[in-house]
Motif scaffolding. Structure first.
Motif, PDB file in Angstrom:
ATOM      1  N   CYS A   1      -2.685  51.362  52.139  1.00 40.96           N
ATOM      2  CA  CYS A   1      -3.035  52.159  53.320  1.00 40.96           C
ATOM      3  C   CYS A   1      -4.070  53.224  52.959  1.00 40.96           C
ATOM      4  O   CYS A   1      -4.985  53.513  53.749  1.00 40.96           O
TER       5      CYS A   1
ATOM      6  N   LEU B   1       2.500  49.711  49.364  1.00 41.51           N
ATOM      7  CA  LEU B   1       2.052  49.919  50.741  1.00 41.51           C
ATOM      8  C   LEU B   1       1.182  51.168  50.850  1.00 41.51           C
ATOM      9  O   LEU B   1       0.119  51.148  51.488  1.00 41.51           O
TER      10      LEU B   1
ATOM     11  N   PRO C   1      -1.974  46.974  57.331  1.00 44.40           N
ATOM     12  CA  PRO C   1      -1.903  46.473  55.952  1.00 44.40           C
ATOM     13  C   PRO C   1      -1.919  44.943  55.942  1.00 44.40           C
ATOM     14  O   PRO C   1      -1.617  44.301  56.944  1.00 44.40           O
TER      15      PRO C   1
ATOM     16  N   ALA D   1       2.011  53.148  57.735  1.00 44.53           N
ATOM     17  CA  ALA D   1       1.550  51.821  58.137  1.00 44.53           C
ATOM     18  C   ALA D   1       1.076  51.822  59.588  1.00 44.53           C
ATOM     19  O   ALA D   1       0.011  51.267  59.915  1.00 44.53           O
TER      20      ALA D   1
END
Length: 472
Positions: free
Chosen positions: A222, A218, A135, A119
């Motif tokens: 990404c 996530l 994100p 992230a």
């Protein structure tokens, strides 16, 4: 810092013969020698690159492990791979000994660390290897909500948000600012896991499957952001899981008990593993396919029949020639160091550094590394190998020296049955007393250990007093 021009004097050698991996393009260009791979069964990185690119094209996460004894150059090979695939992949590397608490980390810590790293890297500008944006708030909210019942962590996150990335214009009260604070708090906790409450760990582990689901969403986002910004994909690389000081229980828990972590994460992953785990009875349970498990063998200085391996020795000559003026050795002394190293680069550099310092301490106006210097370095390193053959109250297995010596004799004589893995062989492999060579998977005894066996009358000397396969 590593000096990337060849040492021209003895007092420069320590700057070029360093055990650190070649982890920059400049260092690789200056010192990497292709000849090493030619002596140990081929270039494994080329094979990994082929499969990595296939997986990326097919939209399938690539997962592989790399193994080898300490000092064979695993981190250097990974640096080389990362440099070769930089047009298609952006690598995120982390070390088990610096990012985690080596003695106390848990599998969940690895997942949290990967989430934080990806992230944060995604949010970096494209020029710095990121996607230029964090994100979405929707994904960030899922992470924040996962810690909804941990008020202490959320409080720490809010406190840290004010200082984390403040200079980069991130607002502390924004969701991204709070997530950065959360990641900072978690990284501190992960690094010093021994201070963490057991109930916290148990509670999080009980919710691991839900964390994997959040992590995958996530990772997907990404990856999408990076592809849109640069055309690349994320490649996650975990290193140093084979370092001394990491308890086997932590390694087995991560790669065996919780192997589903690696199976379930939707990401390209490369981890290094202890070679002893790969050859253990639990090795079949590792989460990496057989054709994605790569062993980097040692560079042989002898053949199976204890004759000089000219190819291996010449490859090591090229390594030293790139890093120093080999005229700093007196005649024949470079070859002695090469043989005594057993082809292990870490040992070779240690031997030459010790001998160079001995030469400097003589206060000779034109010093060279002579026979006495090399002999002293060999004796010093051989003592270290001798200590490794003994027993310690910290050893996992109760293996006597007699058991080790009998196995060493059998390996030295070429007995195929002696190569069948068991606790005795694992112990000798981990101590580097036994080495593994090339793609044909044959074992040999390290030359310094051959000397030890000869001194005990367990290996016969020739009429000349020479020990076949030995260092002296």
């Amino acid at each position: 810092m590593l000096q990337t021009t060849a040492a021209q004097s003895l007092d420069e050698i320590y700057r070029t013969l360093r055990p650190e991996p070649l982890d920059t393009p400049a260092a690789l260009a200056a010192f990497y020698q292709e000849a090493i791979n030619q002596t140990r069964g081929g270039d494994k990185m080329r094979r990994i690159r082929l499969r990595l690119n296939r997986a990326a094209q097919d939209g399938i996460p690539f997962k592989a492990c790399i193994m080898g004894h300490r000092g064979v150059g695993k981190s250097t090979e990974l640096s080389r791979l990362i440099e070769q695939v930089k047009g298609e992949f952006q690598a995120v590397r982390f070390s088990a000994v610096t990012a985690l608490d080596p003695s106390n980390f848990r599998p969940l810590d690895v997942v949290l660390l990967l989430m934080a790293e990806v992230a944060e890297q995604t949010a970096k500008p494209v020029a710095e290897g990121g996607a230029g944006k964090p994100p979405s708030d929707y994904r960030l909210q899922e992470i924040w909500d996962w810690f909804a019942s941990e008020e202490r962590v959320r409080t720490e996150a809010r406190e840290m948000a004010a200082s984390v990335e403040a200079g980069a214009g991130v607002q502390a009260d924004s969701l991204w600012g709070q997530i950065l604070g959360l990641f900072a708090a978690l990284k501190g906790e992960i690094k010093y896991a021994s201070t963490r409450e057991k109930t916290v760990v148990e509670y999080r582990v009980s919710r691991l499957s839900s964390l994997i689901a959040v992590a995958n969403k996530l990772l997907d986002e990404c990856n999408r952001l990076l592809r849109e910004a640069t055309g690349k994909q994320w490649l996650l690389v975990g290193e140093d899981f084979d370092r001394a000081g990491i308890p086997s229980a932590r390694i087995e828990e991560l790669f065996i008990t919780y192997a589903n972590i690696f199976q379930d994460l939707r990401a390209h992953l490369i981890f290094n593993l202890p070679i002893g785990l790969y050859y253990s009875t639990d090795g079949a349970q590792l989460p990496f396919a057989t054709d994605c498990s790569f062993v980097l063998p040692d560079t042989p200085v002898y053949t199976l029949e204890h004759q000089p391996n000219e190819g291996g020795r010449q490859a090591l000559v090229e390594v030293l020639t790139a890093r120093m003026d080999v005229n700093l050795f007196a005649p024949e002394q470079m070859q002695r160091a090469i043989v005594a190293s057993g082809g292990n680069l870490r040992d070779l550099f240690a031997l030459v550094n010790y001998a160079a310092d001995s030469a400097l301490l003589r206060d000779d106006p034109d010093p060279k590394i002579d026979a006495a210097d090399i002999t002293g370095a060999i004796v010093n390193l051989r003592s270290e190998y001798e200590r490794r053959l003994g027993q310690s109250p910290f050893d996992q297995e109760d293996i006597t020296y007699e058991q080790k010596a009998e196995r060493l004799q059998a390996v030295y004589s070429g007995d195929k049955a002696a190569q069948v893995p068991d606790p005795v062989l694992y112990s000798l492999l981990n101590a580097r007393a036994v080495q593994e060579f090339n793609g044909q998977r044959w074992f040999g005894v390290h030359p310094l250990v051959v000397d030890v066996l000869a001194g005990q009358g367990r290996v016969e000397r020739l009429a000349s007093g020479e020990v076949p396969g030995g260092a002296l």
